[in-house]
Design a protein around this motif. Structure first.
Motif, short mmCIF file in Angstrom:
data_model
loop_
_atom_site.label_atom_id
_atom_site.label_comp_id
_atom_site.label_asym_id
_atom_site.label_seq_id
_atom_site.Cartn_x
_atom_site.Cartn_y
_atom_site.Cartn_z
N ALA A 193 0.83 -1.21 0.00
CA ALA A 193 0.00 0.00 0.00
C ALA A 193 0.86 1.26 0.00
CB ALA A 193 -0.93 -0.01 1.22
N GLN A 194 2.02 1.20 0.69
CA GLN A 194 2.93 2.36 0.69
C GLN A 194 3.38 2.70 -0.73
OE1 GLN A 194 6.03 0.92 3.36
NE2 GLN A 194 5.45 2.47 4.86
N VAL A 195 3.63 1.67 -1.53
CA VAL A 195 4.08 1.89 -2.90
C VAL A 195 2.99 2.56 -3.73
CG1 VAL A 195 4.81 0.72 -5.02
CG2 VAL A 195 5.72 -0.02 -2.81
N PHE A 196 1.75 2.14 -3.52
CA PHE A 196 0.65 2.77 -4.25
C PHE A 196 0.35 4.18 -3.74
CE2 PHE A 196 -0.28 -1.66 -5.47
CZ PHE A 196 -0.37 -1.47 -6.84
N GLU A 197 0.69 4.43 -2.49
CA GLU A 197 0.55 5.79 -1.96
C GLU A 197 1.39 6.77 -2.75
OE1 GLU A 197 0.58 7.91 2.44
OE2 GLU A 197 1.89 6.20 2.08
N LEU A 198 2.54 6.29 -3.25
CA LEU A 198 3.45 7.12 -4.04
C LEU A 198 3.25 6.95 -5.54
CD1 LEU A 198 6.69 6.44 -1.96
CD2 LEU A 198 5.22 8.45 -1.84
N SER A 199 2.34 6.04 -5.93
CA SER A 199 2.07 5.76 -7.35
C SER A 199 3.33 5.35 -8.09
CB SER A 199 1.43 6.98 -8.03
OG SER A 199 0.11 7.16 -7.60
N VAL A 200 4.12 4.45 -7.46
CA VAL A 200 5.38 4.01 -8.09
C VAL A 200 5.41 2.49 -8.26
CG1 VAL A 200 6.73 5.99 -7.33
CG2 VAL A 200 6.52 4.00 -5.82
N PHE A 201 4.26 1.84 -8.27
CA PHE A 201 4.24 0.40 -8.46
C PHE A 201 4.60 0.05 -9.90
CE2 PHE A 201 2.03 -3.57 -9.63
CZ PHE A 201 2.56 -4.42 -8.67
N GLU A 202 5.56 -0.87 -10.06
CA GLU A 202 5.99 -1.28 -11.40
C GLU A 202 6.36 -2.76 -11.37
OE1 GLU A 202 9.39 -0.35 -14.82
OE2 GLU A 202 9.17 0.97 -13.08
N PRO A 203 5.51 -3.64 -11.90
CA PRO A 203 5.83 -5.07 -11.94
C PRO A 203 6.96 -5.35 -12.92
CG PRO A 203 3.82 -4.64 -13.15
CD PRO A 203 4.20 -3.35 -12.51
N ILE A 204 7.84 -6.26 -12.55
CA ILE A 204 8.96 -6.62 -13.42
C ILE A 204 9.13 -8.13 -13.44
CG2 ILE A 204 10.24 -4.46 -13.10
CD1 ILE A 204 11.93 -5.86 -11.01
N HIS A 205 9.74 -8.61 -14.49
CA HIS A 205 10.05 -10.03 -14.62
C HIS A 205 11.56 -10.20 -14.43
CE1 HIS A 205 6.09 -11.47 -15.98
NE2 HIS A 205 5.99 -10.28 -16.54
N MET A 206 11.95 -10.92 -13.40
CA MET A 206 13.36 -11.19 -13.15
C MET A 206 13.85 -12.28 -14.11
SD MET A 206 14.61 -9.49 -10.47
CE MET A 206 14.12 -8.75 -8.91
N GLU A 207 15.08 -12.13 -14.55
CA GLU A 207 15.66 -13.12 -15.44
C GLU A 207 15.74 -14.47 -14.74
OE1 GLU A 207 19.78 -13.83 -18.01
OE2 GLU A 207 19.38 -11.88 -17.07
N GLY A 208 15.18 -15.50 -15.38
CA GLY A 208 15.23 -16.85 -14.83
C GLY A 208 14.19 -17.12 -13.77
N LYS A 209 13.26 -16.19 -13.51
CA LYS A 209 12.23 -16.35 -12.49
C LYS A 209 10.85 -16.39 -13.14
CE LYS A 209 15.22 -15.90 -9.06
NZ LYS A 209 15.55 -16.99 -8.12
N LYS A 210 9.97 -17.21 -12.61
CA LYS A 210 8.60 -17.30 -13.12
C LYS A 210 7.68 -16.29 -12.45
CE LYS A 210 8.81 -22.20 -14.41
NZ LYS A 210 8.22 -23.55 -14.20
N ASP A 211 7.92 -16.03 -11.18
CA ASP A 211 7.05 -15.13 -10.43
C ASP A 211 7.24 -13.68 -10.88
OD1 ASP A 211 5.94 -17.16 -8.87
OD2 ASP A 211 7.58 -17.04 -7.41
N ILE A 212 6.22 -12.86 -10.62
CA ILE A 212 6.29 -11.43 -10.89
C ILE A 212 6.86 -10.73 -9.66
CG2 ILE A 212 4.93 -9.35 -11.36
CD1 ILE A 212 2.96 -11.19 -12.86
N TYR A 213 7.76 -9.78 -9.89
CA TYR A 213 8.39 -9.01 -8.83
C TYR A 213 7.99 -7.54 -8.98
CZ TYR A 213 11.61 -12.88 -7.73
OH TYR A 213 12.17 -14.08 -7.36
N ALA A 214 8.17 -6.78 -7.88
CA ALA A 214 7.99 -5.33 -7.92
C ALA A 214 8.91 -4.71 -6.87
CB ALA A 214 6.55 -4.93 -7.66
N ALA A 215 9.55 -3.61 -7.22
CA ALA A 215 10.51 -2.99 -6.30
C ALA A 215 9.80 -2.35 -5.12
CB ALA A 215 11.32 -1.93 -7.04
N TYR A 216 10.41 -2.49 -3.95
CA TYR A 216 9.92 -1.80 -2.75
C TYR A 216 10.90 -0.70 -2.33
CZ TYR A 216 8.55 -0.94 2.10
OH TYR A 216 8.18 -0.33 3.27
N LEU A 217 12.17 -1.06 -2.12
CA LEU A 217 13.19 -0.07 -1.77
C LEU A 217 14.46 -0.40 -2.54
CD1 LEU A 217 14.27 2.30 -0.08
CD2 LEU A 217 14.88 0.65 1.70
N MET A 218 14.95 0.58 -3.30
CA MET A 218 16.14 0.38 -4.13
C MET A 218 17.10 1.54 -3.92
SD MET A 218 15.34 -2.37 -5.96
CE MET A 218 16.27 -2.32 -7.48
N ASN A 219 18.25 1.25 -3.35
CA ASN A 219 19.33 2.24 -3.29
C ASN A 219 20.66 1.51 -3.21
OD1 ASN A 219 19.82 1.58 -0.54
ND2 ASN A 219 18.42 3.18 0.19
#
Length: 326
Positions: A27-53
């Motif tokens: 919900a915090q991610v949607f509060e900032l409108s920064v949700f972005e689903p991504i596909h990791m190489e070699g992974k079947k599941d869908i991922y999305a970034a939470y904190l990146m630095n």
């Protein structure tokens, strides 16, 4: 986090108090409108970034996930809702009416990896760059603490993250004005005690006395005086000790690893930077080596670089020059 259920329900409709904490972070991610689903190489599941630095890469993992529709890179507000049934969950995302997609999944967990950030550098703002890198690293630790909690921080990092809000250090912003996220000024006793002890340990009595005075009377005038002292030649040992402490603490975390072809290229860049640094060192000039690298789990637009920061002593101030290799 669940104490603010109403606030988070406004960001993720359908959220209930009995849902796992990961859903409140979502919900915090949607509060900032920064949700972005991504596909990791070699992974079947869908991922999305939470904190990146530089210090951490943290992702949501939507287990056994299937997407209907597709995410589009739009500059827009995102609204989302979550539906829970016997088969799991369904996340419904509306991108301001221009696009809509859903993700059906069985469970949500987080994958978090901390990294060595002590030698990371980003030189976006000119002037006293060695202090701006400290400000940037303190802010990275603060974000790690705020979003992931103290379990992801060492005792020393809990002190360093307090220095991200220390007014004299905030004078050396590391990012341009339009990207700067303001936080309230704070003079934490534990953080100031670390600075005072550091000054005393390197024999900088004037700095320790000024820090004690500022702690008693943290006025705007005293803040400016103290900030100017940070880049004076007379206090270089004090600043160098903080940089050394930062690098020592972060060295306890692993470095990012990359594919063999990338590693070979990065090794060539490092060799050029190291040769340049050794040349400066042979001339008696103090240097620091910084690196700038892409994220490990989700590739971004950052290209690998190394920077040699060479200190330049003026009459009173300690300045520096940056040499970049890529």
């Amino acid at each position: 986090m669940t104490d603010n259920i109403e606030q988070y329900k406004n960001c993720l409709d359908g959220l209930t108090k009995d849902m796992p904490e990961e859903f409140f972070k979502l919900a915090q991610v949607f509060e900032l409108s920064v949700f972005e689903p991504i596909h990791m190489e070699g992974k079947k599941d869908i991922y999305a970034a939470y904190l990146m630095n530089d210090a951490v890469e943290s992702y949501f993992v939507f287990e056994q996930s299937v997407m209907t529709g597709s995410y589009k890179e739009l500059e827009c507000e995102q609204t989302a809702s979550i539906v829970h049934d016997d088969n799991g969950y369904m996340l419904i995302v509306n991108q301001s009416g221009e696009n809509r997609f859903t993700i059906r999944f069985t469970n949500l967990h987080m994958q978090t990896t901390c990294f060595d950030y002590g030698c990371m550098g980003h030189f976006w703002v000119k002037g006293y760059e060695y202090l701006r890198q400290l400000e940037y690293q303190f802010a990275d630790i603060r974000d790690k603490y705020r979003y992931l909690g103290k379990d992801f921080c060492t005792e020393q990092e809990l002190i360093f993250m307090q220095l991200a809000d220390f007014p004299p250090i905030k004078k050396f912003r590391s990012v341009p004005e339009q990207y700067y996220v303001p936080y309230p000024d704070s003079v934490y006793p534990e953080a100031v005690r670390y600075l005072i002890e550091t000054a005393e340990n390197v024999g900088d009595k004037k700095m320790s006395a000024k820090l004690e005075h500022y702690q008693r009377k943290p006025t705007a005038f005293q803040c400016n005086v103290l900030a100017r002292m940070f880049h004076k030649k007379a206090h270089s040992r004090f600043v160098d000790k903080i940089i050394a402490d930062m690098r020592a603490i972060s060295a306890g975390y692993p470095q990012r690893t990359f594919k063999e072809q990338e590693k070979q290229h990065y090794k060539k860049v490092h060799q050029k930077a190291e040769n340049a640094m050794n040349s400066f060192l042979q001339k008696g000039q103090a240097c620091l080596l910084y690196r700038e690298e892409p994220f490990m789990y989700a590739k971004d637009s950052i290209t690998y670089k190394e920077h040699v920061l060479v200190f330049k002593n003026g009459l009173l101030n300690r300045k520096c020059e940056i040499y970049t290799f890529e």
